[in-house]
Design a protein around this motif. Structure first.
Motif, PDB file in Angstrom:
ATOM      1  N   MET A   1     -20.159  -6.897  -3.968  1.00 50.07           N
ATOM      2  CA  MET A   1     -21.450  -6.373  -4.402  1.00 50.07           C
ATOM      3  C   MET A   1     -22.227  -5.916  -3.180  1.00 50.07           C
ATOM      4  SD  MET A   1     -24.505  -8.244  -6.535  1.00 50.07           S
ATOM      5  CE  MET A   1     -23.487  -8.331  -8.005  1.00 50.07           C
ATOM      6  N   LEU A   2     -22.782  -4.737  -3.247  1.00 50.10           N
ATOM      7  CA  LEU A   2     -23.591  -4.171  -2.173  1.00 50.10           C
ATOM      8  C   LEU A   2     -25.057  -4.275  -2.572  1.00 50.10           C
ATOM      9  CD1 LEU A   2     -23.895  -2.583   0.492  1.00 50.10           C
ATOM     10  CD2 LEU A   2     -23.723  -0.473  -0.868  1.00 50.10           C
ATOM     11  N   SER A   3     -25.858  -4.914  -1.721  1.00 52.16           N
ATOM     12  CA  SER A   3     -27.278  -5.098  -1.999  1.00 52.16           C
ATOM     13  C   SER A   3     -28.098  -4.365  -0.951  1.00 52.16           C
ATOM     14  CB  SER A   3     -27.628  -6.594  -2.001  1.00 52.16           C
ATOM     15  OG  SER A   3     -29.012  -6.776  -2.179  1.00 52.16           O
ATOM     16  N   VAL A   4     -29.099  -3.649  -1.395  1.00 51.48           N
ATOM     17  CA  VAL A   4     -29.979  -2.893  -0.503  1.00 51.48           C
ATOM     18  C   VAL A   4     -31.422  -3.259  -0.815  1.00 51.48           C
ATOM     19  CG1 VAL A   4     -30.743  -0.603   0.244  1.00 51.48           C
ATOM     20  CG2 VAL A   4     -28.342  -0.982  -0.376  1.00 51.48           C
ATOM     21  N   THR A   5     -32.192  -3.621   0.201  1.00 55.46           N
ATOM     22  CA  THR A   5     -33.605  -3.957   0.042  1.00 55.46           C
ATOM     23  C   THR A   5     -34.458  -2.858   0.651  1.00 55.46           C
ATOM     24  OG1 THR A   5     -33.092  -6.322   0.150  1.00 55.46           O
ATOM     25  CG2 THR A   5     -35.386  -5.672   0.493  1.00 55.46           C
TER      26      THR A   5
ATOM     27  N   GLN B   1     -27.287   6.163  -4.935  1.00 56.02           N
ATOM     28  CA  GLN B   1     -26.247   6.283  -5.951  1.00 56.02           C
ATOM     29  C   GLN B   1     -25.010   6.975  -5.399  1.00 56.02           C
ATOM     30  OE1 GLN B   1     -28.515   8.314  -8.973  1.00 56.02           O
ATOM     31  NE2 GLN B   1     -28.926   6.423 -10.099  1.00 56.02           N
TER      32      GLN B   1
ATOM     33  N   ALA C   1     -23.232   4.469  -3.094  1.00 63.11           N
ATOM     34  CA  ALA C   1     -22.543   3.434  -3.869  1.00 63.11           C
ATOM     35  C   ALA C   1     -21.278   3.983  -4.519  1.00 63.11           C
ATOM     36  CB  ALA C   1     -23.487   2.861  -4.922  1.00 63.11           C
TER      37      ALA C   1
END
Length: 278
Positions: free
Chosen positions: A1-5, A22, A25
């Motif tokens: 899972m790739l998380s971006v803040t 998008q 990803a």
């Protein structure tokens, strides 16, 4: 899972930033899929424990976990993931058609996995030859019967969604269940129960039809929950709309893996609601 803040100002997130995220990803996901052909690294990272050999065979048989196009969003899952039996699903899309199958090979362990592998590949072989749904079921039935002589069989649900019209062609070979969710209402699709694949020689399969519209969701569960659970346990559709899903009662049988099987698929038109893997 790739998380971006991200820090979001008063005006919210700019549209071009979301589009770029998008694209990143999607590009990363494609790279991971391609890399999986050459390394086990990503597979190992996703696993919390070792799979049984039968589960390894079944997971490698799957087409994927989800598939999205403007006309539909499709997702599926196998549970319990680390010790599954003869359960599997498959799909294939073309410009005008989406084929979906849900299978449950009888038995346990390697025997069930080998049976399901034969069934899925026989169906794929017939489908890739350009045959219709009835002929796909017939040839898979003959392949299984030719190998086992009727002593083993596979309960299979075969569907063909005609994307331009919403017509659904379906064959119930072994009585899996299908539910349709439309306008917030869950309804079971009543089907003519036909013989499982491989039970008898020269079985003819007759398709039935029903329709779907934009915003409609369909869901099905393999019958593994009824073969591994006490007869009093109720099978379930895994369309997880709160308060609207058919009830599911775990049998708590000693051989039940703790969580009743939810080997199922769901498809929905994204016009109103997007269906995602659970």
């Amino acid at each position: 899972m790739l998380s971006v803040t991200l820090r979001v100002g008063e005006d919210g997130l700019a549209k071009y930033v979301l589009e770029e995220l998008q694209q990143c990803a999607a590009g990363l996901a494609h790279e991971v899929v391609v890399a999986e052909r050459d390394t086990d690294l990503f597979l190992q990272a996703r696993r919390a424990e070792r799979l049984t050999l039968a589960a390894e065979m079944q997971w490698q048989l799957l087409p994927g976990r989800s598939c999205t196009r403007p006309e539909y969003s499709l997702g599926a899952q196998l549970e319990p993931a680390y010790a599954i039996f003869g359960d599997s699903f498959d799909w294939s899309a073309s410009a005008d058609d989406l084929f979906v199958t849900v299978s449950n090979g009888m038995g346990e362990g390697i025997d069930a996995a080998l049976l399901t592998n034969l069934a899925v590949n026989a169906l794929r072989n017939a489908r890739r030859a350009g045959l219709g749904l009835s002929d796909q079921a017939y040839l898979a039935d003959q392949a299984i019967y030719g190998q086992y002589g009727g002593s083993r069989f596979t309960s299979t649900l075969l569907l063909r969604f005609h994307l331009p019209t919403g017509d659904v062609e379906i064959i119930d070979a072994g009585s899996p269940r299908v539910w349709r969710v439309r306008a917030g209402v869950v309804e079971a699709i009543e089907l003519e129960a036909q013989m499982p694949l491989g039970m008898f020689e020269d079985t003819d399969y007759v398709p039935q039809h029903f329709g779907v519209e934009p915003g409609t969701a369909c869901s099905s569960s393999a019958t593994a929950s009824t073969t591994r659970c006490h007869p009093a346990a109720r099978s379930t559709a895994c369309a997880r709309w709160p308060g609207r899903s058919p009830p599911h009662v775990c049998c708590r049988h000693p051989r039940c893996p703790g969580r009743c099987c939810r080997n199922c698929w769901a498809i929905g038109a994204p016009a109103r609601r997007r269906t995602t893997p659970w």
